[in-house]
Design a protein around this motif. Structure first.
Motif, mmCIF file in Angstrom:
data_model
loop_
_atom_site.group_PDB
_atom_site.id
_atom_site.type_symbol
_atom_site.label_atom_id
_atom_site.label_comp_id
_atom_site.label_asym_id
_atom_site.label_seq_id
_atom_site.Cartn_x
_atom_site.Cartn_y
_atom_site.Cartn_z
ATOM 1 N N VAL A 53 62.391 -58.562 45.956
ATOM 2 C CA VAL A 53 62.079 -59.804 46.655
ATOM 3 C C VAL A 53 62.628 -59.693 48.076
ATOM 4 O O VAL A 53 63.812 -59.453 48.264
ATOM 5 N N THR A 54 61.757 -59.821 49.084
ATOM 6 C CA THR A 54 62.228 -59.664 50.460
ATOM 7 C C THR A 54 62.532 -61.002 51.121
ATOM 8 O O THR A 54 63.258 -61.051 52.103
ATOM 9 N N ARG A 55 61.957 -62.059 50.578
ATOM 10 C CA ARG A 55 62.134 -63.340 51.249
ATOM 11 C C ARG A 55 61.920 -64.483 50.266
ATOM 12 O O ARG A 55 61.052 -64.408 49.397
ATOM 13 N N ILE A 56 62.702 -65.522 50.416
ATOM 14 C CA ILE A 56 62.532 -66.752 49.647
ATOM 15 C C ILE A 56 62.376 -67.878 50.657
ATOM 16 O O ILE A 56 63.210 -68.017 51.557
ATOM 17 N N SER A 111 51.711 -66.364 56.184
ATOM 18 C CA SER A 111 52.686 -65.361 56.583
ATOM 19 C C SER A 111 53.019 -64.429 55.412
ATOM 20 O O SER A 111 53.223 -63.226 55.595
ATOM 21 N N ALA A 112 53.061 -64.970 54.193
ATOM 22 C CA ALA A 112 53.378 -64.149 53.024
ATOM 23 C C ALA A 112 52.302 -63.090 52.799
ATOM 24 O O ALA A 112 52.585 -61.963 52.384
ATOM 25 N N GLU A 120 57.465 -61.874 47.551
ATOM 26 C CA GLU A 120 58.315 -62.969 47.979
ATOM 27 C C GLU A 120 58.105 -64.212 47.141
ATOM 28 O O GLU A 120 57.191 -64.285 46.332
ATOM 29 N N ALA A 154 52.770 -59.662 54.499
ATOM 30 C CA ALA A 154 53.906 -58.776 54.286
ATOM 31 C C ALA A 154 54.159 -58.366 52.841
ATOM 32 O O ALA A 154 54.960 -57.478 52.586
#
Lengths: 425, 425
Positions: A43-46, A62-63, A11, A66
């Motif tokens: 990339v799962t989240r920005i 949190s990163a 991420e 995951a």
């Protein structure tokens, strides 16, 4: 879901109050996401957060739960609001240590830029314990560290430096770490002078035959860029399939495709003029120097670009380019006739093979019923003949200038290639 | 932490694989963040996730823990990958119900656009139980719901529709819910010719006296922008306090501050030249036309900008500007002497009050030990005298061109204001 397992997931975290307050558009996340995806990573989240401890700390934690890798940008600079190093140190419970090699790099950098070394610059070299410097050739500084088997990359927020480190350090390292990733290849075709709906029609027809390829469309005013992405296990087959699709697009769009890959229009023009051994000079009115600026953005342009005259006033058109007072009076400064005399004048006075002229109304003032804002006349003079025509461009002053200058380059490209010019009004 | 309590905190979630893959730049989050901030609300986090249950569900749950309001965009459409309604329904355990009014709106919309009603369009009207439709005049459809006292707004990802709903529905509702919000004002000071560490030092000193103001620093090569943000209950006092801080920064940075707000260097130069009734012409070598381009980016620049000569080759320098062959031979094209003759030549031939000349080595080729890449000489000729000096700029070809052109504009500004020029090599 089997396909999902092919991917290494990560991420992106971008830090800065300018992002959460909407003052700045987050081009860093966009760039990093695009490059990582194209490299076979997912990339799962920005996430964008402000420069404060609770927000940054929470998203870092949190990163870690995951992702296999985390790219963090921003907050590494020398000013008071650059707090990333400190926040990472507290969140991961790793004391800040002076990284000697980084300090040397920062010192060298400061010296090169003629800046005095200061405590605020030194601050940048205090990084969380166990960090590794990221700095090929000392051009930009970032650092990486591994925590709970998660690989963190901390990069500066200055887009240029961030991009440099992503391309030169982060992606090569991730690729070598995770071994053979599925190959995603992307090809960009750059197009000028074709409308968006026309390209959409081409896509519709292509879609049926390009099952696995993902087609993308990106307006880059005044150009349009088409991307074709394909993911597969085998690089050679992927490239062959891309070739096939490129060929089909070129069949449909013809000479409107001016480049493949990263070449700019000015580079394409430069290559053709160099190969053909031609020289050019420019007479610019409404573009004010932009054609010359674009041409000279290419290293080595002095081989074919001799120079030009920016004839913003009519007096300069007459005195420096030899435009007849009668032509200006009868036809006006924005006309095929004036453009012709400008092109011939600049070609003769600068002793070039080709002379290009642009004269138009960039607005927002100066338009009339017959010649509204956006009316631009161009001419190209060569030893054989002079051609001239008018266009009507749309948009604000900057759009009209940029479109006019790009059209002038497109004329050079088409002239040197022996292709027909885009039709005018 | 008292300051924090003045703010109603919320976050933005944007949904779409096109965002996490870097195919699309996230202009929705940027727009929403800017509008919310300007309305006195605070955005603490912006998150982009793909269109899949685990990612969206996780970020929705996390948002509920920390925010008073959450803006969600994307995934509301009629195609297969639009899954937001379903994911929200599962995450919040609220069954999807057919919203009759929404269905009517969608039907009316389809009819207006000449599109046949279909089950995929009907899907859009199945929203989580308890949702309220957001649709002023039926122009775009979204919905809102309250869960655990957190207000969620679900908006379409089409930028135009999203913006319409943010402006017409979301912000007015939040403002009426939270009553009188604190005023946040921001001022930008633009600086040229002062290094980042120097600005950092100024900030350090300012910080002690500007307790409540938030200072920001943004490099916009080759300029630096300083922002001062201040939040208070009272607009007039806030403005007065900003004035005070601006005055202090100007005391420290002097004439390096060239603009307040959104004015560009070229606009500032244009204003001074217009007020003083001066005209200018430019002789450009390494900048290739960029000085003229920047000057003519301003509407009305024909009042003071007469034109110029792009003398990329030495022959053009001699024939069009009257530079002596002996000067070029003895001192070289990149020298004070040549720059002087260029400035005097262009001033004379174009009959302007001021003539500006730039001659340098933009690289990456053409440098030598005595005159490395980045060496740029400038001259300014006026009726009284001609001044010339050299600079050494850092960076790649584009940097050197842009820095040189900006320095030329800065010379114009300083000359017209009677301020001293930035010191050269």
């Amino acid at each position: 879901m089997e396909r999902e397992h092919m991917f290494v997931q990560g991420e992106i975290i971008t830090i800065g109050n300018e992002l959460t307050s909407g003052r700045t558009l987050d081009v860093n996340a966009w760039y990093a996401a695009g490059r990582l995806t194209a490299s076979g990573l997912r990339v799962t989240r920005i996430t964008s957060v402000g420069d404060d401890y609770p927000s940054v700390s929470r998203v870092l934690t949190s990163a870690m739960e995951a992702s296999s890798f985390v790219i963090v940008t921003g907050g590494l600079g020398s000013t008071e609001d650059d707090l990333t190093n400190e926040i990472v140190s507290r969140t991961l419970d790793r004391p800040l240590c002076l990284h000697k090699e980084m300090l040397e790099t920062i010192k060298r950098h400061a010296k090169m830029q003629g800046v005095e070394m200061s405590s605020s610059l030194e601050k940048m070299a205090w990084v969380p314990d166990g960090s590794k410097m990221l700095s090929p050739e000392g051009k930009a500084c970032g650092f990486s560290l591994v925590e709970n088997e998660v690989r963190f990359y901390f990069l500066p927020g200055v887009p240029e430096q961030m991009r440099y480190l992503i391309d030169r350090m982060v992606i090569p390292e991730l690729q070598s770490l995770y071994g053979r990733l599925p190959v995603t290849m992307c090809r960009t075709l750059k197009v000028y002078g074709v409308s968006e709906p026309h390209i959409a029609e081409v896509f519709k027809d292509l879609d049926k035959r390009t099952s696995k390829a993902v087609l993308g469309f990106y307006p880059h005013f005044p150009e349009n860029h088409i991307t074709v992405s394909l993911t597969a296990e085998d690089a050679r087959n992927t490239a062959r399939e891309l070739d096939r699709i490129e060929k089909r697009i070129r069949e449909k769009l013809g000479t409107a495709v001016f480049a493949t890959g990263s070449s700019s229009m000015a580079e394409v023009v430069g290559n053709i003029f160099t190969v053909k051994g031609l020289t050019v000079s420019v007479a610019e009115s409404c573009t004010g120097g932009l054609v010359g600026h674009l041409l000279t953005s290419v290293s080595g342009s002095s081989r074919y670009f001799l120079g030009g005259v920016v004839s913003y006033s009519n007096q300069v058109k007459m005195e420096l380019l030899g435009v007849q007072a009668g032509t200006l009076e009868k036809c006006g400064a924005v006309s095929n006739e004036t453009a012709r005399e400008m092109a011939e004048g600049v070609r003769k006075r600068l002793h070039s093979d080709v002379g290009i002229a642009v004269s138009g109304i960039a607005g927002p003032e100066g338009g009339s019923k017959e010649k509204p804002v956006g009316t631009v006349h161009m001419a190209l003079a060569s030893a054989e003949k002079t051609i001239a025509t008018g266009y009507r461009f749309w948009g604000n002053r900057q759009h009209i200038k940029l479109n006019s200058a790009t059209m002038a380059l497109d004329w050079m490209r088409r002239y040197a290639n022996g292709d027909p010019l885009l039709p005018g009004i």
